[in-house]
Design a protein around this motif. Structure first.
Motif, mmCIF file in Angstrom:
data_model
loop_
_atom_site.group_PDB
_atom_site.id
_atom_site.type_symbol
_atom_site.label_atom_id
_atom_site.label_comp_id
_atom_site.label_asym_id
_atom_site.label_seq_id
_atom_site.Cartn_x
_atom_site.Cartn_y
_atom_site.Cartn_z
ATOM 1 N N PHE A 96 5.616 -4.553 -43.121
ATOM 2 C CA PHE A 96 6.337 -3.856 -42.056
ATOM 3 C C PHE A 96 5.384 -3.001 -41.230
ATOM 4 O O PHE A 96 4.792 -2.066 -41.751
ATOM 5 C CB PHE A 96 7.437 -2.990 -42.646
ATOM 6 C CG PHE A 96 8.393 -3.802 -43.478
ATOM 7 C CD1 PHE A 96 9.348 -4.596 -42.862
ATOM 8 C CD2 PHE A 96 8.296 -3.820 -44.848
ATOM 9 C CE1 PHE A 96 10.209 -5.374 -43.618
ATOM 10 C CE2 PHE A 96 9.156 -4.599 -45.614
ATOM 11 C CZ PHE A 96 10.107 -5.380 -45.003
ATOM 12 N N GLY B 51 5.531 -0.637 -38.090
ATOM 13 C CA GLY B 51 6.393 0.047 -37.135
ATOM 14 C C GLY B 51 5.642 0.396 -35.875
ATOM 15 O O GLY B 51 4.403 0.348 -35.843
ATOM 16 N N GLU C 259 5.207 3.240 -34.715
ATOM 17 C CA GLU C 259 4.385 4.434 -34.980
ATOM 18 C C GLU C 259 2.994 4.026 -35.478
ATOM 19 O O GLU C 259 1.985 4.627 -35.098
ATOM 20 C CB GLU C 259 5.058 5.343 -36.005
ATOM 21 C CG GLU C 259 6.316 6.049 -35.506
ATOM 22 C CD GLU C 259 7.564 5.176 -35.575
ATOM 23 O OE1 GLU C 259 7.476 4.041 -36.090
ATOM 24 O OE2 GLU C 259 8.624 5.632 -35.099
ATOM 25 N N ALA C 260 2.951 3.012 -36.357
ATOM 26 C CA ALA C 260 1.651 2.559 -36.873
ATOM 27 C C ALA C 260 0.816 1.978 -35.734
ATOM 28 O O ALA C 260 -0.393 2.207 -35.655
ATOM 29 C CB ALA C 260 1.857 1.519 -37.972
ATOM 30 N N ARG D 242 -0.565 4.796 -33.758
ATOM 31 C CA ARG D 242 -1.701 5.437 -34.438
ATOM 32 C C ARG D 242 -2.970 4.593 -34.268
ATOM 33 O O ARG D 242 -4.041 5.136 -33.994
ATOM 34 C CB ARG D 242 -1.380 5.627 -35.928
ATOM 35 C CG ARG D 242 -0.402 6.760 -36.200
ATOM 36 C CD ARG D 242 -0.288 7.070 -37.687
ATOM 37 N NE ARG D 242 0.325 5.993 -38.464
ATOM 38 C CZ ARG D 242 1.636 5.883 -38.715
ATOM 39 N NH1 ARG D 242 2.494 6.775 -38.229
ATOM 40 N NH2 ARG D 242 2.097 4.886 -39.433
ATOM 41 N N GLU E 225 21.587 2.418 -48.014
ATOM 42 C CA GLU E 225 20.492 2.937 -47.182
ATOM 43 C C GLU E 225 20.157 1.893 -46.121
ATOM 44 O O GLU E 225 19.094 1.274 -46.155
ATOM 45 C CB GLU E 225 19.262 3.248 -48.046
ATOM 46 C CG GLU E 225 19.522 4.144 -49.237
ATOM 47 C CD GLU E 225 19.859 3.351 -50.507
ATOM 48 O OE1 GLU E 225 20.375 2.217 -50.397
ATOM 49 O OE2 GLU E 225 19.608 3.873 -51.611
ATOM 50 N N ASP F 49 19.280 -2.978 -45.102
ATOM 51 C CA ASP F 49 18.121 -3.295 -45.949
ATOM 52 C C ASP F 49 18.363 -2.917 -47.405
ATOM 53 O O ASP F 49 18.072 -3.687 -48.322
ATOM 54 C CB ASP F 49 16.880 -2.534 -45.467
ATOM 55 C CG ASP F 49 16.348 -3.060 -44.150
ATOM 56 O OD1 ASP F 49 16.961 -3.967 -43.560
ATOM 57 O OD2 ASP F 49 15.311 -2.542 -43.708
ATOM 58 N N PHE G 14 11.856 -10.585 -48.019
ATOM 59 C CA PHE G 14 11.064 -9.639 -48.818
ATOM 60 C C PHE G 14 11.807 -9.274 -50.106
ATOM 61 O O PHE G 14 11.226 -9.271 -51.202
ATOM 62 C CB PHE G 14 10.807 -8.396 -47.965
ATOM 63 C CG PHE G 14 10.141 -7.248 -48.675
ATOM 64 C CD1 PHE G 14 8.771 -7.249 -48.886
ATOM 65 C CD2 PHE G 14 10.880 -6.159 -49.127
ATOM 66 C CE1 PHE G 14 8.145 -6.177 -49.527
ATOM 67 C CE2 PHE G 14 10.267 -5.091 -49.767
ATOM 68 C CZ PHE G 14 8.894 -5.109 -49.966
ATOM 69 N N ARG H 214 19.437 5.889 -41.600
ATOM 70 C CA ARG H 214 19.487 4.887 -42.679
ATOM 71 C C ARG H 214 20.861 4.831 -43.329
ATOM 72 O O ARG H 214 21.088 5.416 -44.399
ATOM 73 C CB ARG H 214 18.414 5.144 -43.745
ATOM 74 C CG ARG H 214 17.038 5.369 -43.208
ATOM 75 C CD ARG H 214 16.648 4.352 -42.132
ATOM 76 N NE ARG H 214 16.752 2.985 -42.613
ATOM 77 C CZ ARG H 214 17.394 2.004 -41.965
ATOM 78 N NH1 ARG H 214 18.007 2.215 -40.814
ATOM 79 N NH2 ARG H 214 17.444 0.814 -42.472
ATOM 80 N N ASP I 224 9.593 5.891 -39.554
ATOM 81 C CA ASP I 224 8.291 5.260 -39.752
ATOM 82 C C ASP I 224 8.273 4.625 -41.147
ATOM 83 O O ASP I 224 8.359 5.341 -42.147
ATOM 84 C CB ASP I 224 7.200 6.329 -39.631
ATOM 85 C CG ASP I 224 5.806 5.794 -39.950
ATOM 86 O OD1 ASP I 224 5.646 4.565 -40.057
ATOM 87 O OD2 ASP I 224 4.892 6.618 -40.093
ATOM 88 N N PRO I 225 8.167 3.297 -41.241
ATOM 89 C CA PRO I 225 8.206 2.669 -42.571
ATOM 90 C C PRO I 225 7.024 3.063 -43.450
ATOM 91 O O PRO I 225 7.077 2.917 -44.670
ATOM 92 C CB PRO I 225 8.200 1.165 -42.259
ATOM 93 C CG PRO I 225 7.639 1.050 -40.886
ATOM 94 C CD PRO I 225 8.041 2.299 -40.163
ATOM 95 N N ASP I 226 5.953 3.556 -42.850
ATOM 96 C CA ASP I 226 4.796 4.010 -43.627
ATOM 97 C C ASP I 226 4.955 5.445 -44.135
ATOM 98 O O ASP I 226 4.146 5.889 -44.943
ATOM 99 C CB ASP I 226 3.527 3.984 -42.744
ATOM 100 C CG ASP I 226 3.145 2.575 -42.340
ATOM 101 O OD1 ASP I 226 3.214 1.685 -43.197
ATOM 102 O OD2 ASP I 226 2.804 2.371 -41.160
ATOM 103 N N HIS J 238 11.241 -0.316 -47.330
ATOM 104 C CA HIS J 238 10.288 0.361 -46.449
ATOM 105 C C HIS J 238 10.965 1.265 -45.417
ATOM 106 O O HIS J 238 10.356 2.208 -44.939
ATOM 107 C CB HIS J 238 9.386 -0.672 -45.771
ATOM 108 C CG HIS J 238 8.392 -1.282 -46.719
ATOM 109 N ND1 HIS J 238 7.066 -1.005 -46.694
ATOM 110 C CD2 HIS J 238 8.574 -2.115 -47.782
ATOM 111 C CE1 HIS J 238 6.439 -1.654 -47.665
ATOM 112 N NE2 HIS J 238 7.337 -2.344 -48.336
ATOM 113 N N TYR J 239 12.207 0.945 -45.118
ATOM 114 C CA TYR J 239 12.949 1.793 -44.180
ATOM 115 C C TYR J 239 13.996 2.643 -44.917
ATOM 116 O O TYR J 239 15.035 2.951 -44.372
ATOM 117 C CB TYR J 239 13.596 0.938 -43.094
ATOM 118 C CG TYR J 239 12.606 0.391 -42.088
ATOM 119 C CD1 TYR J 239 12.332 1.087 -40.915
ATOM 120 C CD2 TYR J 239 11.924 -0.792 -42.326
ATOM 121 C CE1 TYR J 239 11.419 0.596 -39.996
ATOM 122 C CE2 TYR J 239 11.004 -1.293 -41.413
ATOM 123 C CZ TYR J 239 10.756 -0.593 -40.245
ATOM 124 O OH TYR J 239 9.840 -1.075 -39.338
#
Lengths: 369, 369
Positions: A20, A22, A24-25, A28, A92, A95, A124, A232, B67-69, B252-253
Motif C-alpha cells: 500500500f 498512500g 502521503e508516502a 514524502r 474498521e 478492509d 492481500f 475507518r 496514511d497507511p504507513d 494497513h488502513y
C-alpha cells in the motif's frame, strides 16, 4: 546474531513487500505536496457540516473506550436499511471486515474467486490466511458474472468477491443480473458483495437487501459518499447467524468512538448525502468532458471516479507519470486488459481545473517520451 | 431453510458468546446511566487540551484516508523512545496488535502461555487462531515469572504474554527481574510484553528498550495515561525484522487519521502527561484510603486503578453487584485466587466521592445478603 522466533508457515510464506502506497508516502518521496488529490476515490467535498461539528464536539470524550457492541451505529444502520440490528456488523472500514471474512471462510489452500484487477486489499487478506486466489478477467470492463460463477464451480471456492459498482473501472451490473448471479451460486459459497460506491450509482444497480439468503454479505462504508475515509468505518449486512460468526474473531474495540458517533450523524444527514451525490455526478461529467476534449475515452461510471481509456498500457503509464510529476495525484489499474486506463476521482472544482490544465501537457509528454 | 456456507474448522469450533460487555451495554440493560465510570481503567482526566483542540481542528479533514504507513506517528514514537522508525508498528489499540501477533506466531494447536486471569482479549485472539492456552496461576498477586518460564519450556510455546504493570492486579516486576526472565526465555519463544500502564508506574519497572533482542515485542497505548481510549491506537516496538513481518498481514488502513494525528500531539505534550501521572497517583492514594476506612485491603498499584482485597470471591462478587446497583461502574477479576478482589479505576474527584459514599452501603448489603 540471535535466532528469530519462527513465524507460522502461512505467514512465513508471505512476501515482505508492503502493498500500500498512500499519497502521503508519494509526497514524502517527492518532497512536495500534490496540488490535486484526485487519486484515492475520496470525497473531496468532505463530511456533512453536522458531522464535522459533532466530531469536534466529542473530541474531549475520547478518554472513554468505544462501545464494543457498536450499538447505536448498528441501530442506525439497521433502520436506514430496513433490517434488524442482528443483521449488521461494524468494522474498521470494509478492509477490516474483509480480513475477518477471509479468516471465517478460507482455510489454507482453499480457492477464492475474484476478478483480475479488482480490489487488491481483498487479495492481500486472502493471501494472509493462505488462500489461493483465482482471478477471472474482466469482460468489456465489467467483472464477469459468468466467469466468476464458472470459476467458483471449477475450483469449489468457499468465497467469491464482487464489487458493484466496480473499482477500478467504475462499471456496474443491474440488480436483476446480480440476483440471477446470486441465485446461481452454490449455497456453500459465500459472496462478498462490496458496495462501497452504492450511494453514488443508479439505485437500479442495488438488489433489495435479502437477509434470508445466508451466502451473501453486503458491505458498505462511510469512506466514499459520506466523506469519512479517515475515520475507518464500514459495515456488513447479512443473515443473523453470519453476523454472529463475526463476533467470534473481530476486534471488538476496533472501531473508534469517534467513528461510531460520526457514522450515526452521517446517516442522519441524508440531505447532505444527496447534495454530494449531485456534485459527484456533475464532477463525473466534467472529467468526461476534459477527457474527451483531449482525445481520451471516458468509461461510464457509477462511482465517484471516472476511468479514462488511454488506448494502451505503456502509454497510460506514461500519462500517469506525467500527471504525477505535474503534482496531480491519480492512479491507474495495472493488470493486462485494464492497464490501458487511468482513474481520476471527482475532486473540488479547483482540482479539476488543475487536471484540465495539466492533462494536455501530460499527454504531450507521454507521446513524446 | 437454506444451508450456510461452512466456516473454517478453527472458526467453527469457537463459541458464539460475545466476551465483551462494555459499560454502555450495562447502561442499556439497566435503563440508567452510571454516576461514576471507574471500571474500565480509562483516564477520566481526558486527553491533553492540546490534543482536544487538534482533534476538533482536523474533523473536517476526515474525508482523506489515513496514511497507511502511520509515518508521522511512527517517527514521533521512535524519537520518544530512542529507537528507529523501523522498530515501530502502529495498530488499532494493543488489541489489534495482539490479534496480529497471534496470527504471526501461533499455528493451530500450538501452546501459548499466559497467566490465569490476565488480559482476556489476548486469550480471545489466541483462541481465534486455534491456539491452546496454558494459563499459569498468579503468585502473591503477581504474574509468576518462574511459572511462565516453566510452562513455556514444558509446552514448547512459541508465544508468551506478560503484562507489566499488571492488569487486573496492579502489581509489577522490577526491570532487573524482567531482564532475567527475558534472558531465560528460549530464543524460539516470542514474548509479548504488554506495557499499557507503563507511564503510570515506577520507571524502575521498565527495562531499557533493547531492539536487538528479536524475541521481545513491547506494546504501549494511548488508551491509558494519554486519555485516548476512544480513538483506538497503540504501538509495538521490536526488532526491525519482526516489525516488517507485521506488514504482511496488518490492516494497513486500520488506524484512523484522527488517531494518528492525536497520537503525535499527545506525545508532544509531556507536561500534561506528568500532570495526569500525578493526579493518578493521588487518586490511587484516595481509593486506598477509602478502602482501608471500610476494612478492605488495597493492593499496591503501578497503574491507574487499585485492586481491593475483599476477602473471598463470593463476598467480592456481592460487593461488585451492590456497587453496580448503586450506579458505580467497577469491575472485578473472576478467576480463583484473584476473585476475592474488586478493581476500582482512578476517576475524577466527584466520582471517587460517589464511591466513598456508596461503598459502606454496598458492603453492608453484601454482608446482609
Amino acid at each position: 546474531m540471535r535466532q528469530h522466533p519462527p513465524l507460522t508457515p502461512i505467514i512465513s510464506a508471505l512476501p515482505s513487500t508492503v502493498p500500500f502506497v498512500g499519497p502521503e508516502a508519494q509526497e514524502r518521496d517527492r518532497g512536495r505536496a500534490f496540488r490535486a488529490r484526485i487519486g484515492a476515490n475520496e470525497s473531496s467535498f468532505g463530511p456533512s457540516p453536522r458531522v464535522i461539528a459533532r466530531m469536534a464536539g466529542i473530541a474531549r470524550d475520547m478518554w472513554m473506550y468505544c462501545d464494543p457492541d457498536n450499538h447505536d451505529l448498528k441501530v442506525t444502520v439497521a433502520a436506514h436499511l430496513g433490517v434488524g440490528v442482528e443483521n449488521v456488523v461494524v468494522g474498521e472500514g470494509i478492509d477490516g471486515l474483509l480480513s475477518l471474512v477471509a479468516r471465517m471462510y478460507v482455510a489454507p489452500g482453499d480457492a477464492v474467486v475474484t476478478s483480475l484487477g479488482a480490489y487488491p486489499t481483498f487479495n492481500f487478506h486472502i493471501a494472509g490466511v493462505g488462500g489461493r486466489l483465482v482471478a477471472v478477467p474482466y469482460e468489456n470492463d465489467r467483472e464477469s458474472l459468468g466467469g466468476l460463477l464458472a470459476a467458483v464451480a471449477t475450483d469449489k471456492a468457499p468465497l467469491v468477491y464482487l464489487s458493484n459498482p466496480d473499482n477500478p473501472m467504475g462499471s456496474w451490473w443491474e440488480a436483476a443480473e446480480l440476483i440471477r448471479f446470486i441465485e446461481a451460486l452454490p449455497e456453500t459459497t459465500m459472496l462478498v458483495l462490496d458496495e462501497a460506491y452504492s450511494e453514488l450509482g443508479p439505485t437500479s444497480a442495488l438488489p433489495p437487501i435479502d437477509i434470508s439468503r445466508p451466502n451473501v454479505i453486503r458491505m458498505r462504508t462511510f469512506s466514499k459518499a459520506y466523506g469519512l475515509a479517515g475515520i475507518r468505518c464500514g459495515y456488513a449486512v447479512a443473515d443473523a447467524q453470519v453476523i454472529r460468526d463475526f463476533e467470534k474473531i473481530r476486534n471488538h474495540y476496533g472501531v473508534s468512538r469517534m467513528a461510531q458517533i460520526a457514522g450515526v450523524e452521517a446517516l442522519a444527514d441524508q440531505d447532505y448525502l444527496k447534495s454530494v451525490v449531485a456534485r459527484v455526478a456533475s464532477g463525473r461529467r466534467r472529467i468526461a468532458g476534459i477527457a474527451e476534449a483531449n482525445g481520451l475515452k471516458p468509461l461510464p461510471s457509477a462511482t465517484n471516479f471516472v476511468t479514462l481509456d488511454c488506448g494502451d498500457g505503456a502509454f497510460a503509464l506514461k500519462v500517469l507519470q506525467a500527471l504525477l510529476s505535474r503534482d496531480v495525484f491519480i492512479r491507474k489499474p495495472m493488470v493486462p486488459g485494464l492497464d490501458r486506463c487511468i482513474r481520476v476521482s471527482v475532486g473540488l472544482d479547483h482540482e479539476l481545473d488543475i487536471f484540465a490544465e495539466e492533462l494536455p501537457g501530460a499527454l504531450a509528454a507521454a507521446r513524446g517520451s
